[in-house]
Enzyme design. Structure first.
Site, PDB file in Angstrom:
ATOM      1  N   SER A  33       4.421   4.499 -12.419  1.00 51.18           N
ATOM      2  CA  SER A  33       4.513   5.888 -11.961  1.00 51.18           C
ATOM      3  C   SER A  33       5.921   6.183 -11.434  1.00 51.18           C
ATOM      4  CB  SER A  33       3.533   6.126 -10.810  1.00 51.18           C
ATOM      5  OG  SER A  33       2.257   5.776 -11.205  1.00 51.18           O
ATOM      6  N   HIS A  64      -2.954  10.682 -21.912  1.00 49.82           N
ATOM      7  CA  HIS A  64      -2.240   9.493 -21.421  1.00 49.82           C
ATOM      8  C   HIS A  64      -2.243   8.387 -22.476  1.00 49.82           C
ATOM      9  CE1 HIS A  64      -1.477  10.457 -17.164  1.00 49.82           C
ATOM     10  NE2 HIS A  64      -2.458  11.304 -17.359  1.00 49.82           N
ATOM     11  N   HIS A  86      -4.918   0.054 -17.951  1.00 47.00           N
ATOM     12  CA  HIS A  86      -5.455  -0.445 -16.672  1.00 47.00           C
ATOM     13  C   HIS A  86      -6.893  -0.942 -16.872  1.00 47.00           C
ATOM     14  CE1 HIS A  86      -2.317   2.404 -15.308  1.00 47.00           C
ATOM     15  NE2 HIS A  86      -2.124   1.503 -14.361  1.00 47.00           N
ATOM     16  N   TYR A  88      -9.257  -0.689 -14.819  1.00 48.37           N
ATOM     17  CA  TYR A  88     -10.240   0.281 -14.309  1.00 48.37           C
ATOM     18  C   TYR A  88     -10.611   1.332 -15.353  1.00 48.37           C
ATOM     19  CZ  TYR A  88      -6.160   3.270 -13.298  1.00 48.37           C
ATOM     20  OH  TYR A  88      -5.004   3.992 -13.395  1.00 48.37           O
ATOM     21  N   GLU A  89      -9.817   1.432 -16.427  1.00 49.92           N
ATOM     22  CA  GLU A  89     -10.171   2.377 -17.491  1.00 49.92           C
ATOM     23  C   GLU A  89     -11.315   1.830 -18.341  1.00 49.92           C
ATOM     24  OE1 GLU A  89      -6.666   4.301 -19.538  1.00 49.92           O
ATOM     25  OE2 GLU A  89      -5.603   2.970 -18.168  1.00 49.92           O
ATOM     26  N   ALA A 116       3.363   1.581  -8.947  1.00 46.31           N
ATOM     27  CA  ALA A 116       3.219   2.268  -7.663  1.00 46.31           C
ATOM     28  C   ALA A 116       2.226   1.446  -6.857  1.00 46.31           C
ATOM     29  CB  ALA A 116       2.689   3.672  -7.882  1.00 46.31           C
ATOM     30  N   MET A 214      -3.048  -1.683  -8.718  1.00 45.47           N
ATOM     31  CA  MET A 214      -4.106  -1.875  -9.720  1.00 45.47           C
ATOM     32  C   MET A 214      -3.547  -2.323 -11.073  1.00 45.47           C
ATOM     33  SD  MET A 214      -6.156   1.641  -8.797  1.00 45.47           S
ATOM     34  CE  MET A 214      -6.323   2.176  -7.089  1.00 45.47           C
ATOM     35  N   SER A 215      -2.413  -3.021 -11.057  1.00 47.02           N
ATOM     36  CA  SER A 215      -1.802  -3.454 -12.326  1.00 47.02           C
ATOM     37  C   SER A 215      -0.933  -4.686 -12.081  1.00 47.02           C
ATOM     38  CB  SER A 215      -0.935  -2.320 -12.897  1.00 47.02           C
ATOM     39  OG  SER A 215       0.180  -2.093 -12.060  1.00 47.02           O
ATOM     40  N   ASN A 238       2.825   4.949  -0.591  1.00 42.82           N
ATOM     41  CA  ASN A 238       1.991   5.354   0.562  1.00 42.82           C
ATOM     42  C   ASN A 238       1.694   4.135   1.417  1.00 42.82           C
ATOM     43  OD1 ASN A 238       0.206   4.834  -2.003  1.00 42.82           O
ATOM     44  ND2 ASN A 238      -1.060   4.307  -0.242  1.00 42.82           N
ATOM     45  N   HIS A 250      -4.450  10.473  -5.282  1.00 43.58           N
ATOM     46  CA  HIS A 250      -3.574  10.150  -6.406  1.00 43.58           C
ATOM     47  C   HIS A 250      -2.344  11.072  -6.394  1.00 43.58           C
ATOM     48  CE1 HIS A 250      -2.311   8.773 -10.286  1.00 43.58           C
ATOM     49  NE2 HIS A 250      -2.414   9.979 -10.811  1.00 43.58           N
TER      50      HIS A 250
HETATM   51  N1  HPA Z   1      -3.804   1.167  -3.270  1.00 45.07           N
HETATM   52  C1  HPA Z   1      -3.941   0.758  -4.553  1.00 45.07           C
HETATM   53  N2  HPA Z   1      -3.160   1.197  -5.526  1.00 45.07           N
HETATM   54  C2  HPA Z   1      -2.184   2.056  -5.222  1.00 45.07           C
HETATM   55  C3  HPA Z   1      -1.986   2.519  -3.911  1.00 45.07           C
HETATM   56  C4  HPA Z   1      -2.850   2.039  -2.870  1.00 45.07           C
HETATM   57  O1  HPA Z   1      -2.738   2.411  -1.694  1.00 45.07           O
HETATM   58  N3  HPA Z   1      -0.924   3.383  -3.948  1.00 45.07           N
HETATM   59  C5  HPA Z   1      -0.496   3.421  -5.237  1.00 45.07           C
HETATM   60  N4  HPA Z   1      -1.247   2.624  -6.013  1.00 45.07           N
END
Ligand code: HPA
Length: 278
Positions: A33, A64, A86, A88-89, A116, A214-215, A238, A250
């Site tokens: 990202s 995507h 991913h 999760y997809e 990210a 998540m990757s 974050n 997100h």
């Molecule tokens: N947790 C998991 N995946 C993420 C986060 C998070 O806080 N921020 C960006 N990807």
């Protein structure tokens, strides 16, 4: 008997090679990202949408689809993944790492991973960048489970130095020279797609994690299995749940990624020719 997955991998590799006009990358870059602007500074010679490669997993998320970009960054021949798969997809973990393996088989010696992630250390700035020193992949299926692909690497590959120490030092030095907020730490990969609970964030921090996402880690394992050099940077978009004073969305992740994205891209772009020379 030929392994059906290995067979598919070779067929996809051949198709991508043909569609790229036989481009031979030395480095593979996975754009997470906020890194979209890397593609703008790249001298692109070929685009290969995943959907045009027979057998490639097709994205479940409309709009995507994703593609490989082939071209040059500061003279270095590069293949970029614009859009990754991913877990999760709903993909099988072996399909998640299929593009990584394709890029390795196309000749890329180095894999540069970006993502990210949420910060697990309350002192971490957001947005900021974390050079990945190591990872934790304990709560996620290992992509090497199943019959070993002896053609790629050994059954029990060493993971004592996944992220190349020389490249890490270079990335930190270059980032600090550019005035970027930089740290170094351990990336934890979870499946997602839900964000973590505050208790999970505390636990992951105590386990030694610096960032959660998540990757990335499963891709790093697949790449090390086949002997690629690996490096990675997390964009800390974050603070982790519970450290953050508000609910995570997100949109927050995307906004923070966009905020630091151009400088993150500048770091990646300027570091690539140097990494290639290491
Ligand atoms: N947790 C998991 N995946 C993420 C986060 C998070 O806080 N921020 C960006 N990807």
């Amino acid at each position: 008997m030929p392994d059906p997955y290995y067979d598919k991998l070779l067929r996809c590799r051949d198709a991508v090679a043909q569609l790229s006009g036989g481009f031979e990358p030395r480095l593979a870059l996975v754009l997470g990202s906020g890194l979209g602007s890397v593609a703008e500074t790249m001298d692109v010679r070929a685009r290969v949408p995943y959907s045009e490669v027979e057998g490639m997993p097709v994205s479940t998320v409309p709009g995507h689809a994703g593609q490989f970009l082939f071209g040059y960054i500061g003279g270095t021949p590069v293949v970029c993944m614009q859009g990754r798969l991913h877990y999760y997809e709903g993909y099988d973990v072996h399909d998640v790492v299929l593009p990584t393996r394709i890029m390795g088989l196309l000749g890329a010696k180095t894999l540069f991973l970006t993502n990210a992630a949420g910060g697990l250390d309350p002192a971490m700035e957001t947005p900021s960048l974390m050079v990945i020193s190591d990872h934790i992949l304990l709560h996620f299926p290992n992509p090497l489970v199943g019959p070993n692909l002896d053609e790629l690497g050994p059954r029990f590959p060493d993971m004592s130095a996944v992220y190349d120490a020389d490249i890490r030092a270079l990335l930190k030095k270059r980032g600090l020279e550019m005035g970027l907020p930089m740290s170094e730490g351990v990336y934890v990969q979870l499946t997602g797609p839900s964000f973590e609970t505050p208790t999970e964030v505390r636990l992951l921090g105590r386990m030694g994690g610096g960032a959660v996402g998540m990757s990335t880690a499963c891709e790093a394992v697949a790449a090390r299995h086949m002997g690629m050099r690996v490096c990675g940077i997390s964009c800390i978009t974050n603070k982790g749940a519970g450290i953050s004073q508000h609910a995570l969305t997100h949109e927050e992740v995307v906004e923070a990624g966009n905020l630091i994205g151009p400088r993150f891209s500048a770091l990646v772009t300027s570091a690539i020719p140097e990494i290639d020379r290491l």
